[in-house]
Design a protein around this motif. Sequence first.
Motif, PDB file in Angstrom:
ATOM      1  N   ALA A  50      44.634-108.264  69.331  1.00  0.00           N
ATOM      2  CA  ALA A  50      43.909-109.094  70.296  1.00  0.00           C
ATOM      3  C   ALA A  50      44.746-109.307  71.554  1.00  0.00           C
ATOM      4  N   ASP A  51      46.047-109.530  71.392  1.00  0.00           N
ATOM      5  CA  ASP A  51      46.938-109.715  72.554  1.00  0.00           C
ATOM      6  C   ASP A  51      47.017-108.443  73.384  1.00  0.00           C
ATOM      7  N   GLU A  52      47.073-107.292  72.721  1.00  0.00           N
ATOM      8  CA  GLU A  52      47.134-106.023  73.449  1.00  0.00           C
ATOM      9  C   GLU A  52      45.827-105.767  74.206  1.00  0.00           C
ATOM     10  N   CYS A  53      44.714-106.101  73.587  1.00  0.00           N
ATOM     11  CA  CYS A  53      43.421-105.953  74.277  1.00  0.00           C
ATOM     12  C   CYS A  53      43.359-106.852  75.506  1.00  0.00           C
ATOM     13  N   ALA A  54      43.837-108.068  75.367  1.00  0.00           N
ATOM     14  CA  ALA A  54      43.865-108.991  76.504  1.00  0.00           C
ATOM     15  C   ALA A  54      44.740-108.437  77.626  1.00  0.00           C
ATOM     16  N   HIS A  55      45.845-107.813  77.267  1.00  0.00           N
ATOM     17  CA  HIS A  55      46.737-107.202  78.262  1.00  0.00           C
ATOM     18  C   HIS A  55      46.014-106.075  79.003  1.00  0.00           C
ATOM     19  N   VAL A  56      45.285-105.251  78.266  1.00  0.00           N
ATOM     20  CA  VAL A  56      44.535-104.155  78.890  1.00  0.00           C
ATOM     21  C   VAL A  56      43.487-104.717  79.850  1.00  0.00           C
ATOM     22  N   VAL A  57      42.739-105.709  79.407  1.00  0.00           N
ATOM     23  CA  VAL A  57      41.703-106.305  80.257  1.00  0.00           C
ATOM     24  C   VAL A  57      42.327-106.910  81.516  1.00  0.00           C
ATOM     25  N   ALA A  58      43.449-107.586  81.370  1.00  0.00           N
ATOM     26  CA  ALA A  58      44.118-108.192  82.523  1.00  0.00           C
ATOM     27  C   ALA A  58      44.676-107.127  83.470  1.00  0.00           C
ATOM     28  N   SER A  59      45.086-106.004  82.913  1.00  0.00           N
ATOM     29  CA  SER A  59      45.657-104.929  83.729  1.00  0.00           C
ATOM     30  C   SER A  59      44.598-104.129  84.472  1.00  0.00           C
ATOM     31  N   LEU A  60      43.405-104.062  83.913  1.00  0.00           N
ATOM     32  CA  LEU A  60      42.313-103.291  84.503  1.00  0.00           C
ATOM     33  C   LEU A  60      41.089-104.177  84.694  1.00  0.00           C
ATOM     34  N   PRO A  61      41.151-105.135  85.604  1.00  0.00           N
ATOM     35  CA  PRO A  61      39.997-106.017  85.761  1.00  0.00           C
ATOM     36  C   PRO A  61      38.725-105.267  86.148  1.00  0.00           C
ATOM     37  N   GLN A  62      38.873-104.183  86.896  1.00  0.00           N
ATOM     38  CA  GLN A  62      37.739-103.326  87.223  1.00  0.00           C
ATOM     39  C   GLN A  62      38.157-101.901  86.886  1.00  0.00           C
ATOM     40  N   ALA A  63      37.598-101.383  85.817  1.00  0.00           N
ATOM     41  CA  ALA A  63      37.979-100.055  85.354  1.00  0.00           C
ATOM     42  C   ALA A  63      37.544 -98.996  86.368  1.00  0.00           C
ATOM     43  N   PRO A  64      38.416 -98.024  86.627  1.00  0.00           N
ATOM     44  CA  PRO A  64      38.040 -96.949  87.544  1.00  0.00           C
ATOM     45  C   PRO A  64      36.987 -96.032  86.927  1.00  0.00           C
ATOM     46  N   VAL A  65      36.253 -95.356  87.776  1.00  0.00           N
ATOM     47  CA  VAL A  65      35.199 -94.438  87.329  1.00  0.00           C
ATOM     48  C   VAL A  65      35.772 -93.396  86.380  1.00  0.00           C
ATOM     49  N   GLU A  66      36.984 -92.930  86.634  1.00  0.00           N
ATOM     50  CA  GLU A  66      37.603 -91.916  85.791  1.00  0.00           C
ATOM     51  C   GLU A  66      37.772 -92.378  84.349  1.00  0.00           C
ATOM     52  N   LEU A  67      37.868 -93.665  84.133  1.00  0.00           N
ATOM     53  CA  LEU A  67      37.997 -94.210  82.791  1.00  0.00           C
ATOM     54  C   LEU A  67      36.629 -94.436  82.145  1.00  0.00           C
ATOM     55  N   LEU A  68      35.661 -94.811  82.929  1.00  0.00           N
ATOM     56  CA  LEU A  68      34.347 -95.164  82.395  1.00  0.00           C
ATOM     57  C   LEU A  68      33.464 -93.970  82.065  1.00  0.00           C
ATOM     58  N   HIS A  69      33.651 -92.871  82.753  1.00  0.00           N
ATOM     59  CA  HIS A  69      32.779 -91.710  82.569  1.00  0.00           C
ATOM     60  C   HIS A  69      33.503 -90.595  81.824  1.00  0.00           C
ATOM     61  N   PRO A  70      33.131 -90.358  80.561  1.00  0.00           N
ATOM     62  CA  PRO A  70      33.797 -89.323  79.765  1.00  0.00           C
ATOM     63  C   PRO A  70      33.802 -87.946  80.422  1.00  0.00           C
ATOM     64  N   SER A  71      32.827 -87.656  81.253  1.00  0.00           N
ATOM     65  CA  SER A  71      32.791 -86.354  81.913  1.00  0.00           C
ATOM     66  C   SER A  71      33.966 -86.168  82.862  1.00  0.00           C
ATOM     67  N   ARG A  72      34.632 -87.236  83.216  1.00  0.00           N
ATOM     68  CA  ARG A  72      35.790 -87.158  84.119  1.00  0.00           C
ATOM     69  C   ARG A  72      37.131 -87.201  83.381  1.00  0.00           C
ATOM     70  N   TRP A  73      37.089 -87.363  82.063  1.00  0.00           N
ATOM     71  CA  TRP A  73      38.334 -87.405  81.301  1.00  0.00           C
ATOM     72  C   TRP A  73      38.948 -86.015  81.235  1.00  0.00           C
ATOM     73  N   THR A  74      40.277 -85.972  81.261  1.00  0.00           N
ATOM     74  CA  THR A  74      40.980 -84.703  81.078  1.00  0.00           C
ATOM     75  C   THR A  74      41.857 -84.828  79.841  1.00  0.00           C
ATOM     76  N   PHE A  75      41.925 -83.748  79.102  1.00  0.00           N
ATOM     77  CA  PHE A  75      42.722 -83.726  77.872  1.00  0.00           C
ATOM     78  C   PHE A  75      43.840 -82.728  78.045  1.00  0.00           C
ATOM     79  N   ARG A  76      44.998 -83.106  77.597  1.00  0.00           N
ATOM     80  CA  ARG A  76      46.156 -82.224  77.682  1.00  0.00           C
ATOM     81  C   ARG A  76      46.543 -81.805  76.281  1.00  0.00           C
ATOM     82  N   SER A  77      46.869 -80.554  76.121  1.00  0.00           N
ATOM     83  CA  SER A  77      47.273 -80.055  74.809  1.00  0.00           C
ATOM     84  C   SER A  77      48.772 -80.096  74.667  1.00  0.00           C
TER      85      SER A  77
END
Length: 77
Positions: A50-77
């Motif tokens: 719960a504390d880690e989730c709160a930290h994430v929410v506080a760090s990203l008050p407005q998530a960027p489009v790159e995070l919200l849209h899976p079509s913009r995610w990149t995966f590294r092998s």
Amino acid sequence: VTELGRADLVDLCLGFVRAQPWLHATVVGTEHADQVRDLCLRFRTPALTADECAHVVASLPQAPVELLHPSRWTFRS
């Protein structure tokens, strides 16, 4: 990712989603069998606390489009 000791952004995102008690399922997309195996391994790691989730929410008050849209995610092998 670094502050919470997660392996990468995918690990952080899955850990965050899995920590939400109101979610009963997680849907992810893959293109290759290796990605399915990788996701299975990632689901064995602990969800965020719960504390880690709160930290994430506080760090990203407005998530960027790159995070919200899976079509913009990149995966590294």
